[in-house]
Design a protein around this motif. Structure first.
Motif, PDB file in Angstrom:
ATOM      1  N   PRO A   1      12.858   6.599  -1.333  1.00 55.49           N
ATOM      2  CA  PRO A   1      12.455   6.194   0.021  1.00 55.49           C
ATOM      3  C   PRO A   1      10.932   6.172   0.132  1.00 55.49           C
ATOM      4  O   PRO A   1      10.235   6.875  -0.607  1.00 55.49           O
ATOM      5  CB  PRO A   1      13.071   7.270   0.914  1.00 55.49           C
ATOM      6  CG  PRO A   1      13.273   8.444   0.037  1.00 55.49           C
ATOM      7  CD  PRO A   1      13.513   7.907  -1.339  1.00 55.49           C
ATOM      8  N   PRO A   2      10.395   5.369   1.048  1.00 54.75           N
ATOM      9  CA  PRO A   2       8.942   5.311   1.216  1.00 54.75           C
ATOM     10  C   PRO A   2       8.380   6.670   1.651  1.00 54.75           C
ATOM     11  O   PRO A   2       9.044   7.430   2.356  1.00 54.75           O
ATOM     12  CB  PRO A   2       8.726   4.268   2.305  1.00 54.75           C
ATOM     13  CG  PRO A   2      10.038   3.656   2.580  1.00 54.75           C
ATOM     14  CD  PRO A   2      11.096   4.460   1.936  1.00 54.75           C
ATOM     15  N   THR A   3       7.160   6.954   1.219  1.00 59.47           N
ATOM     16  CA  THR A   3       6.524   8.221   1.572  1.00 59.47           C
ATOM     17  C   THR A   3       5.880   8.170   2.955  1.00 59.47           C
ATOM     18  O   THR A   3       5.533   9.207   3.501  1.00 59.47           O
ATOM     19  CB  THR A   3       5.451   8.586   0.534  1.00 59.47           C
ATOM     20  OG1 THR A   3       4.521   7.498   0.435  1.00 59.47           O
ATOM     21  CG2 THR A   3       6.089   8.840  -0.825  1.00 59.47           C
ATOM     22  N   VAL A   4       5.687   6.969   3.506  1.00 60.15           N
ATOM     23  CA  VAL A   4       5.139   6.813   4.853  1.00 60.15           C
ATOM     24  C   VAL A   4       6.138   5.999   5.678  1.00 60.15           C
ATOM     25  O   VAL A   4       6.949   5.255   5.126  1.00 60.15           O
ATOM     26  CB  VAL A   4       3.753   6.120   4.824  1.00 60.15           C
ATOM     27  CG1 VAL A   4       2.740   6.953   4.077  1.00 60.15           C
ATOM     28  CG2 VAL A   4       3.825   4.745   4.240  1.00 60.15           C
ATOM     29  N   PRO A   5       6.094   6.118   7.005  1.00 63.10           N
ATOM     30  CA  PRO A   5       7.023   5.355   7.846  1.00 63.10           C
ATOM     31  C   PRO A   5       6.854   3.840   7.669  1.00 63.10           C
ATOM     32  O   PRO A   5       5.764   3.361   7.351  1.00 63.10           O
ATOM     33  CB  PRO A   5       6.653   5.777   9.269  1.00 63.10           C
ATOM     34  CG  PRO A   5       5.864   7.029   9.129  1.00 63.10           C
ATOM     35  CD  PRO A   5       5.228   6.986   7.780  1.00 63.10           C
ATOM     36  N   LEU A   6       7.936   3.102   7.892  1.00 61.94           N
ATOM     37  CA  LEU A   6       7.914   1.647   7.712  1.00 61.94           C
ATOM     38  C   LEU A   6       6.908   0.967   8.635  1.00 61.94           C
ATOM     39  O   LEU A   6       6.278  -0.023   8.254  1.00 61.94           O
ATOM     40  CB  LEU A   6       9.312   1.067   7.925  1.00 61.94           C
ATOM     41  CG  LEU A   6      10.383   1.504   6.916  1.00 61.94           C
ATOM     42  CD1 LEU A   6      11.714   0.853   7.254  1.00 61.94           C
ATOM     43  CD2 LEU A   6       9.968   1.180   5.504  1.00 61.94           C
TER      44      LEU A   6
ATOM     45  N   GLY B   1      -6.762  14.643  -0.321  1.00 62.76           N
ATOM     46  CA  GLY B   1      -7.772  13.638  -0.660  1.00 62.76           C
ATOM     47  C   GLY B   1      -7.241  12.456  -1.439  1.00 62.76           C
ATOM     48  O   GLY B   1      -7.998  11.592  -1.849  1.00 62.76           O
ATOM     49  N   ARG B   2      -5.929  12.396  -1.651  1.00 56.49           N
ATOM     50  CA  ARG B   2      -5.314  11.272  -2.366  1.00 56.49           C
ATOM     51  C   ARG B   2      -4.838  10.235  -1.355  1.00 56.49           C
ATOM     52  O   ARG B   2      -4.522  10.565  -0.214  1.00 56.49           O
ATOM     53  CB  ARG B   2      -4.132  11.771  -3.190  1.00 56.49           C
ATOM     54  CG  ARG B   2      -4.565  12.759  -4.280  1.00 56.49           C
ATOM     55  CD  ARG B   2      -3.398  13.273  -5.043  1.00 56.49           C
ATOM     56  NE  ARG B   2      -2.741  12.157  -5.721  1.00 56.49           N
ATOM     57  CZ  ARG B   2      -1.728  12.294  -6.542  1.00 56.49           C
ATOM     58  NH1 ARG B   2      -1.225  13.488  -6.797  1.00 56.49           N
ATOM     59  NH2 ARG B   2      -1.182  11.253  -7.122  1.00 56.49           N
ATOM     60  N   ARG B   3      -4.777   8.995  -1.803  1.00 55.92           N
ATOM     61  CA  ARG B   3      -4.250   7.939  -0.916  1.00 55.92           C
ATOM     62  C   ARG B   3      -2.820   8.272  -0.530  1.00 55.92           C
ATOM     63  O   ARG B   3      -2.040   8.717  -1.361  1.00 55.92           O
ATOM     64  CB  ARG B   3      -4.288   6.595  -1.616  1.00 55.92           C
ATOM     65  CG  ARG B   3      -5.678   6.081  -1.842  1.00 55.92           C
ATOM     66  CD  ARG B   3      -5.614   4.730  -2.482  1.00 55.92           C
ATOM     67  NE  ARG B   3      -6.963   4.251  -2.728  1.00 55.92           N
ATOM     68  CZ  ARG B   3      -7.238   3.057  -3.187  1.00 55.92           C
ATOM     69  NH1 ARG B   3      -6.265   2.221  -3.462  1.00 55.92           N
ATOM     70  NH2 ARG B   3      -8.475   2.693  -3.371  1.00 55.92           N
TER      71      ARG B   3
END
Length: 129
Positions: free
Chosen positions: A12-17, A45-47
């Motif tokens: 699953p994506p790590t950020v919301p859709l 500090g990572r994207r």
């Protein structure tokens, strides 16, 4: 956002859709390359997401018609709320078909073609600029 669907396979994506969709809108607005997209950093500090994890859903949503549905819904909502401004419409020629080769017609690094190249010069009132 009801129109946005995640893929059937993979993690699953790590950020919301909706955040991924906002990144897509930012690329379209800025006209930058995907790898140049300014992505927020997390607490370490990572994207928060890699640009390829934004590009792939965009291609899927484009193929599924999700992006068209979102834009059509947005225009409908603006029209219904009488907020749609149609007095000025800007055309965009970025999807205009062009002949393969464009400016480099008549030149090939491999084949030496014979022919004349045309050079356009601007003249104003009979004088060269």
């Amino acid at each position: 956002m009801p129109h946005l669907r995640r893929g059937r396979r993979g993690p699953p994506p790590t950020v919301p859709l909706h955040k991924i969709f906002n990144y897509i809108l930012r690329v379209l607005y800025m006209g930058c390359q995907w790898k140049m997209l300014p992505i927020k950093r997390n607490a370490k500090g990572r994207r928060e997401i890699h640009y390829t994890r934004i590009y792939r859903p965009m291609r899927r949503w484009q193929a599924d018609g999700c992006i068209d549905a979102i834009l059509a819904g947005s225009v409908t909502r603006l029209h219904d709320d009488q907020l749609l401004e149609l007095t000025v419409i800007h055309g965009d020629g970025t999807t205009t078909a062009a002949k393969k080769g464009g400016d480099n017609l008549g030149y090939s690094g491999h084949k030496h073609l014979k022919g004349d190249k045309a050079l356009g010069l601007g003249f104003e009132n009979g004088a060269h600029r």
